[in-house]
Design a protein around this motif. Structure first.
Motif, PDB file in Angstrom:
ATOM      1  N   ARG A 191       6.549 -11.985 -32.880  1.00 56.18           N
ATOM      2  CA  ARG A 191       5.655 -13.597 -31.902  1.00 56.18           C
ATOM      3  C   ARG A 191       4.933 -12.081 -30.635  1.00 56.18           C
ATOM      4  NH1 ARG A 191      10.187 -16.785 -31.623  1.00 56.18           N
ATOM      5  NH2 ARG A 191      10.395 -15.470 -29.590  1.00 56.18           N
ATOM      6  N   ARG A 192       5.405 -11.534 -30.501  1.00 54.17           N
ATOM      7  CA  ARG A 192       4.779  -9.901 -29.771  1.00 54.17           C
ATOM      8  C   ARG A 192       3.995  -9.728 -30.247  1.00 54.17           C
ATOM      9  NH1 ARG A 192      10.406  -9.856 -27.427  1.00 54.17           N
ATOM     10  NH2 ARG A 192      11.217  -7.790 -28.905  1.00 54.17           N
ATOM     11  N   ALA A 193       4.624  -9.117 -31.891  1.00 62.99           N
ATOM     12  CA  ALA A 193       2.752  -8.540 -32.434  1.00 62.99           C
ATOM     13  C   ALA A 193       2.174  -8.634 -32.430  1.00 62.99           C
ATOM     14  CB  ALA A 193       3.586  -8.115 -34.129  1.00 62.99           C
ATOM     15  N   GLN A 194       1.730 -10.632 -33.201  1.00 59.59           N
ATOM     16  CA  GLN A 194       1.080 -11.333 -33.398  1.00 59.59           C
ATOM     17  C   GLN A 194       0.421 -11.694 -31.808  1.00 59.59           C
ATOM     18  OE1 GLN A 194       0.193 -12.260 -36.688  1.00 59.59           O
ATOM     19  NE2 GLN A 194       1.749 -11.184 -37.259  1.00 59.59           N
ATOM     20  N   ALA A 195       1.200 -11.780 -31.019  1.00 61.20           N
ATOM     21  CA  ALA A 195       0.225 -11.768 -29.958  1.00 61.20           C
ATOM     22  C   ALA A 195      -0.605 -10.694 -29.681  1.00 61.20           C
ATOM     23  CB  ALA A 195       0.962 -11.574 -28.799  1.00 61.20           C
ATOM     24  N   LEU A 196       0.200  -9.376 -29.339  1.00 57.79           N
ATOM     25  CA  LEU A 196      -0.615  -8.286 -29.365  1.00 57.79           C
ATOM     26  C   LEU A 196      -1.621  -7.973 -30.277  1.00 57.79           C
ATOM     27  CD1 LEU A 196       2.208  -5.755 -28.980  1.00 57.79           C
ATOM     28  CD2 LEU A 196       1.148  -6.496 -27.037  1.00 57.79           C
ATOM     29  N   TYR A 197      -1.239  -8.409 -31.439  1.00 59.09           N
ATOM     30  CA  TYR A 197      -2.851  -8.417 -32.187  1.00 59.09           C
ATOM     31  C   TYR A 197      -3.726  -9.173 -32.219  1.00 59.09           C
ATOM     32  CZ  TYR A 197       1.085  -6.203 -35.582  1.00 59.09           C
ATOM     33  OH  TYR A 197       1.720  -5.331 -36.288  1.00 59.09           O
ATOM     34  N   VAL A 227     -11.984  -6.320 -28.408  1.00 61.14           N
ATOM     35  CA  VAL A 227     -12.197  -5.544 -28.710  1.00 61.14           C
ATOM     36  C   VAL A 227     -13.741  -6.706 -28.822  1.00 61.14           C
ATOM     37  CG1 VAL A 227     -13.347  -5.546 -31.094  1.00 61.14           C
ATOM     38  CG2 VAL A 227     -11.048  -4.180 -30.410  1.00 61.14           C
ATOM     39  N   LYS A 228     -13.967  -7.416 -29.084  1.00 56.89           N
ATOM     40  CA  LYS A 228     -14.491  -9.209 -29.101  1.00 56.89           C
ATOM     41  C   LYS A 228     -15.698  -8.761 -27.488  1.00 56.89           C
ATOM     42  CE  LYS A 228     -17.296 -12.444 -29.965  1.00 56.89           C
ATOM     43  NZ  LYS A 228     -19.108 -12.000 -31.118  1.00 56.89           N
ATOM     44  N   ASN A 229     -14.947  -9.275 -26.430  1.00 56.71           N
ATOM     45  CA  ASN A 229     -15.288  -9.349 -25.111  1.00 56.71           C
ATOM     46  C   ASN A 229     -16.244  -7.729 -24.734  1.00 56.71           C
ATOM     47  OD1 ASN A 229     -14.166 -11.647 -24.219  1.00 56.71           O
ATOM     48  ND2 ASN A 229     -12.462 -11.432 -23.525  1.00 56.71           N
ATOM     49  N   SER A 230     -15.445  -6.727 -25.685  1.00 54.58           N
ATOM     50  CA  SER A 230     -15.603  -5.374 -24.840  1.00 54.58           C
ATOM     51  C   SER A 230     -17.681  -5.405 -25.640  1.00 54.58           C
ATOM     52  CB  SER A 230     -15.367  -4.069 -25.479  1.00 54.58           C
ATOM     53  OG  SER A 230     -13.705  -4.536 -24.925  1.00 54.58           O
ATOM     54  N   GLU A 231     -17.585  -6.137 -26.917  1.00 49.69           N
ATOM     55  CA  GLU A 231     -18.482  -5.990 -27.884  1.00 49.69           C
ATOM     56  C   GLU A 231     -19.819  -6.541 -26.909  1.00 49.69           C
ATOM     57  OE1 GLU A 231     -17.581  -7.180 -31.205  1.00 49.69           O
ATOM     58  OE2 GLU A 231     -16.836  -5.221 -32.109  1.00 49.69           O
ATOM     59  N   LEU A 232     -19.336  -7.566 -25.940  1.00 54.04           N
ATOM     60  CA  LEU A 232     -20.366  -8.369 -25.351  1.00 54.04           C
ATOM     61  C   LEU A 232     -20.724  -8.336 -24.585  1.00 54.04           C
ATOM     62  CD1 LEU A 232     -18.610 -12.075 -26.005  1.00 54.04           C
ATOM     63  CD2 LEU A 232     -20.558 -11.411 -27.578  1.00 54.04           C
ATOM     64  N   LEU A 233     -19.687  -7.347 -23.626  1.00 51.61           N
ATOM     65  CA  LEU A 233     -20.037  -7.348 -22.589  1.00 51.61           C
ATOM     66  C   LEU A 233     -20.950  -5.650 -22.261  1.00 51.61           C
ATOM     67  CD1 LEU A 233     -16.563  -7.276 -20.295  1.00 51.61           C
ATOM     68  CD2 LEU A 233     -18.712  -8.505 -19.471  1.00 51.61           C
ATOM     69  N   ALA A 234     -21.013  -4.536 -23.666  1.00 51.35           N
ATOM     70  CA  ALA A 234     -21.973  -3.389 -24.184  1.00 51.35           C
ATOM     71  C   ALA A 234     -22.849  -4.311 -24.331  1.00 51.35           C
ATOM     72  CB  ALA A 234     -20.986  -3.276 -24.689  1.00 51.35           C
ATOM     73  N   GLY A 235     -23.315  -5.914 -25.301  1.00 58.06           N
ATOM     74  CA  GLY A 235     -24.533  -5.801 -25.638  1.00 58.06           C
ATOM     75  C   GLY A 235     -25.789  -5.963 -24.228  1.00 58.06           C
ATOM     76  N   GLU A 236     -26.677  -5.928 -25.506  1.00 53.44           N
ATOM     77  CA  GLU A 236     -27.856  -6.096 -24.292  1.00 53.44           C
ATOM     78  C   GLU A 236     -28.249  -7.419 -23.936  1.00 53.44           C
ATOM     79  OE1 GLU A 236     -31.010  -6.765 -27.342  1.00 53.44           O
ATOM     80  OE2 GLU A 236     -30.307  -4.863 -28.625  1.00 53.44           O
ATOM     81  N   SER A 237     -27.614  -8.650 -23.677  1.00 49.08           N
ATOM     82  CA  SER A 237     -27.473  -9.519 -22.781  1.00 49.08           C
ATOM     83  C   SER A 237     -27.204  -8.981 -21.163  1.00 49.08           C
ATOM     84  CB  SER A 237     -25.979 -10.956 -23.078  1.00 49.08           C
ATOM     85  OG  SER A 237     -26.935 -10.808 -24.399  1.00 49.08           O
ATOM     86  N   ARG A 256      -6.418  -1.410 -33.760  1.00 54.38           N
ATOM     87  CA  ARG A 256      -8.006  -2.288 -33.720  1.00 54.38           C
ATOM     88  C   ARG A 256      -7.970  -2.207 -32.279  1.00 54.38           C
ATOM     89  NH1 ARG A 256      -3.845  -5.147 -35.872  1.00 54.38           N
ATOM     90  NH2 ARG A 256      -4.239  -7.701 -36.669  1.00 54.38           N
ATOM     91  N   LEU A 257      -7.589  -0.891 -31.788  1.00 54.23           N
ATOM     92  CA  LEU A 257      -8.007  -0.223 -30.481  1.00 54.23           C
ATOM     93  C   LEU A 257      -8.974   1.309 -31.184  1.00 54.23           C
ATOM     94  CD1 LEU A 257      -4.342  -0.032 -28.251  1.00 54.23           C
ATOM     95  CD2 LEU A 257      -6.464  -1.328 -27.423  1.00 54.23           C
TER      96      LEU A 257
END
Length: 217
Positions: free
Chosen positions: A68-74, A81-91, A206-207
């Protein structure tokens, strides 16, 4: 923590197998050599079987908790990663001072954070720093998304002069402001995942999609 965890897995596996083998050997000897005449071996065999069952159940629960911990970490690292891409995006780039325009901002995601906090996957001792940071991150993302709602509502319901569009953008991006604080939390979460959990292969892979010191906003 990793060494203790590996030792625990090996210990419980060895204890379970050893008890089962000793119980089996006792039963075989009792039936073939003692011919069942000595009843003292019956509780011995039963007791060893019970010990093996108890240690096996405990080991299974520990294995399930680790999974469960492994799946939560993934999920958390994928979300980061998704949020970092959004924050670094053009918007979230600065407005053009000569031609500012109303924007529709992407919303940051927090479903993995919510699920992790609710699941109790990190309820065991040793994960207090992660849990505390996830609470702060969840609150910050929720507040940030709400402010984006307000900014869009203000700029789209009526004609807004260029000066106000620039003022809204400047307020969001000012040092110590909403976006700056969110980016600092993002960096802190990445750093904690790298230092505390980055040795796990799935998390490390992933990191690896996150550059060190990735741009935020």
């Amino acid at each position: 923590m990793g060494l203790v965890s590996r030792f625990s897995r090996q210990f419980f596996a060895a204890a379970t197998i050893s008890c089962l083998l000793i119980a089996l050997g006792t039963c075989v000897w009792w039936v073939t050599v003692a011919e069942g005449s000595d009843s003292r071996f019956e509780p011995v065999a039963s007791g060893l079987a019970l010990v093996a069952a108890i240690t096996g159940v405990y080991a299974e629960r520990r294995a399930a908790a680790r999974e469960r911990r492994a799946q939560a970490l993934y999920a958390l690292t994928d979300e980061l990663v998704k949020n970092s891409e959004l924050l670094a995006g053009e918007s979230f780039l600065p407005q053009d001072p000569l031609a500012p325009k109303a924007r529709v901002y992407p919303r940051l995601v927090q479903s993995a954070t919510d699920a992790t906090l609710v699941s109790g996957a990190f309820s065991e001792p040793g994960h207090d720093a992660l849990i505390a940071l996830l609470h702060r991150w969840r609150d910050a993302v929720h507040d940030f998304n709400r402010r984006l709602d307000l900014a869009e509502l203000r700029t789209y319901v009526s004609q807004v002069p260029a000066e106000e569009l620039l003022a809204i953008d400047e307020a969001m991006r000012r040092p110590g402001g909403q976006l700056d604080g969110l980016c600092r939390l993002r960096d802190e979460l990445e750093r904690l995942l790298r230092e505390r959990y980055g040795r796990q292969p799935g998390v490390a892979a992933r990191l690896g999609r996150l550059p060190d010191g990735s741009d935020c906003g």
